[in-house]
Design an enzyme around this catalytic site. Sequence first.
Site, mmCIF file in Angstrom:
data_model
loop_
_atom_site.group_PDB
_atom_site.id
_atom_site.type_symbol
_atom_site.label_atom_id
_atom_site.label_comp_id
_atom_site.label_asym_id
_atom_site.label_seq_id
_atom_site.Cartn_x
_atom_site.Cartn_y
_atom_site.Cartn_z
ATOM 1 N N LYS A 173 30.944 2.697 14.153
ATOM 2 C CA LYS A 173 30.280 3.646 15.046
ATOM 3 C C LYS A 173 31.307 4.448 15.832
ATOM 4 O O LYS A 173 31.122 5.624 16.077
ATOM 5 C CB LYS A 173 29.373 2.888 16.011
ATOM 6 C CG LYS A 173 28.017 2.565 15.420
ATOM 7 C CD LYS A 173 27.118 2.048 16.512
ATOM 8 C CE LYS A 173 26.503 0.736 16.111
ATOM 9 N NZ LYS A 173 26.049 -0.062 17.226
ATOM 10 N N GLU A 223 23.192 -2.463 18.718
ATOM 11 C CA GLU A 223 23.494 -1.994 20.064
ATOM 12 C C GLU A 223 23.228 -0.489 20.059
ATOM 13 O O GLU A 223 23.754 0.220 19.192
ATOM 14 C CB GLU A 223 24.956 -2.283 20.408
ATOM 15 C CG GLU A 223 25.245 -1.921 21.845
ATOM 16 C CD GLU A 223 26.676 -2.207 22.284
ATOM 17 O OE1 GLU A 223 27.452 -2.797 21.509
ATOM 18 O OE2 GLU A 223 26.992 -1.804 23.416
ATOM 19 N N ARG A 258 30.449 -7.815 5.500
ATOM 20 C CA ARG A 258 30.038 -6.439 5.793
ATOM 21 C C ARG A 258 30.012 -5.613 4.520
ATOM 22 O O ARG A 258 30.733 -5.891 3.571
ATOM 23 C CB ARG A 258 31.049 -5.772 6.736
ATOM 24 C CG ARG A 258 31.155 -6.370 8.094
ATOM 25 C CD ARG A 258 32.297 -5.731 8.859
ATOM 26 N NE ARG A 258 31.926 -4.433 9.405
ATOM 27 C CZ ARG A 258 31.325 -4.280 10.576
ATOM 28 N NH1 ARG A 258 31.039 -5.321 11.320
ATOM 29 N NH2 ARG A 258 31.029 -3.080 11.019
#
Length: 587
Positions: free
Chosen positions: A301, A48, A291
């Site tokens: 982020k 994104e 992850r």
Amino acid sequence: MSSSGVSDPAAPPSDSSSPVRQDFIRQVVREDLASGKHTAIRTRFPPEPNGYLHIGHAKAICLDFGIAAEFGGRCNLRFDDTNPEKEDLAFVRAIEDDVRWLGFDWAELRHASDYFEVYYLAAEKLIGQGDAYVCDLTAEQVREYRGTLTEPGRNSPFRDRSVEENLDLFRRMRAGEFADGTRTLRAKIDMASGNMNLRDPALYRIKKVAHQNTGDAWPIYPMYDFAHALGDAVEGITHSLCTLEFEDHRPLYDWVVDRVDLAGNPELLASLTARGLPNVAAKPRQIEFSRLNINYTVMSKRKLTQLVTEGLVDGWDDPRMYTLQGLRRRGYTPAALRLLVDRVGISKQNSVIDFSVLEGALRDDLDARAPRRMAVIDPVKLVLTNLPDGHAETLTFSNHPKDEAQGTREVPFSRQLWIEREDFAEVPPKGFKRLIPSGEVRLRGAGIVRCDEVIKDDSGVIVELRGTLDPESRPGMEGANRKIKGTIHWVSAAHAVAAEVRLFDRLFTVEKPDDESTGKTYREHLNPDSKRSVTGYVEPAAATAAPEQAFQFERLGYFVADRYDHSAAAPVFNRSVTLRDTWAAGT
Ligand code: ATP
Ligand code: MG
């Protein structure tokens, strides 16, 4: 851009000579090819564009692009741009740069927004099938109706609207007739499902916000789960790889793919072909992996953004940041990050990787490749009194002890040198093998010096050392190999170039800076000494380096010429990582 794969010409041997990777995802891919389920592999990396990529994304990038390259497939870069308020073109550009820098190239560059029309048609199709309805509940009411993990939800009073009414309302949503937040399009699945994601999730919301790609064309935007699953289907993605937090979303992912059923939908397929989109319809399969987490870091982020906007670091590319931009500026190489990802491996096991694994990968890459240079970062002058004033000569040094192909360089040597202050001790601690009063030490590649005199200023600080260079110990002389305990590095004071040297340490003082159970936030764990800048001296062959050139400064660590601030006239070096402490013995 035609094919995906590793395109870095400087790709280190570790990329090609590493054993065939055997993780569970590659196993699935192998089986799917062997069984004929797929004849071509297609993957995608779907960031994104709401921030810069961080080291965690490097794992996803290496996996998505790596699998495509290893199995002769294709990997798309797809911007998941369905949240216009948070997204920005600057992030898009930076992400493209980061992916290329890591050594990968995409088959096609796509945006979720390329498919807004397709998504819209798919939504109408779901309405027509009775699989979606327009709901007028407010966000708060939706929450109330949703139930909890232990209690089923309740059906929305708008759940049984007729297909005609739903279509009419949805078309008016699209026409911009309704205010933000007043209606949503929801999937009609199961308000009693044990999986909360299946309790009639929203597919579309009204949001009258301009989009960086589509401008004001759309007053409604698709939700992530709907857009992502369908984007994969549209691109014919065979293996949709994502992190474990999406595991609970997989039933919804499959529901969207199955109910929209691109392959069985001539009208949708025609609309795709008309837009030049691949008319493929291999059913995508979502596979989750854990992850990448590293201790002493924060890695979302949102938090990385806060560090920047709150001025806690000097920007997105601050060398202490774990953004790819920050790591790059610090001197991390694409090969080191790929090596890290290989070493960490792919699994479903959540774990926290120790910081030393990251630093180890960088050392291993740079040890093999970085040319050696000499630099002194805490200088004190050493005068060789038995050399004549103005004495100057040129010594030849090999650039890399284990790689002859890197050739040699000329290193100027003269009567006055800079050496490290800590390489001299007036009162040596036990085991000290460097220079002491009346003691001897080897000057790397130049000969053996004995310290005769220590000169101090009024406050007792040493300002100069004076010594004698043993003429029999010079290179090529019989005594050159005379056994001596310690070797120190030096630069010629008359020839060395003053350089700004930036020394970094971990940004956080604790292993888990985001563990808020201590009542503290990560802000309170910032290391106040994570950045220091000193003036040192580097040999001429380091000063003239191009920005981003990495070196091992002998005995000091690996350094990189700063990407932005370095020039031959005013060199700036960042310490990327220290050496292992084995040199402390004085060798
Ligand atoms: P963050 O949660 O850190 O803000 P994100 O997941 O929101 O990141 P996206 O842009 O959605 O960021 O991520 C793009 C891809 O990168 C996704 O497939 C996501 O699963 C993957 N990814 C993100 N963080 C990590 C990580 N720490 N390790 C491995 N893959 C990751
Ligand atoms: Mg995300």
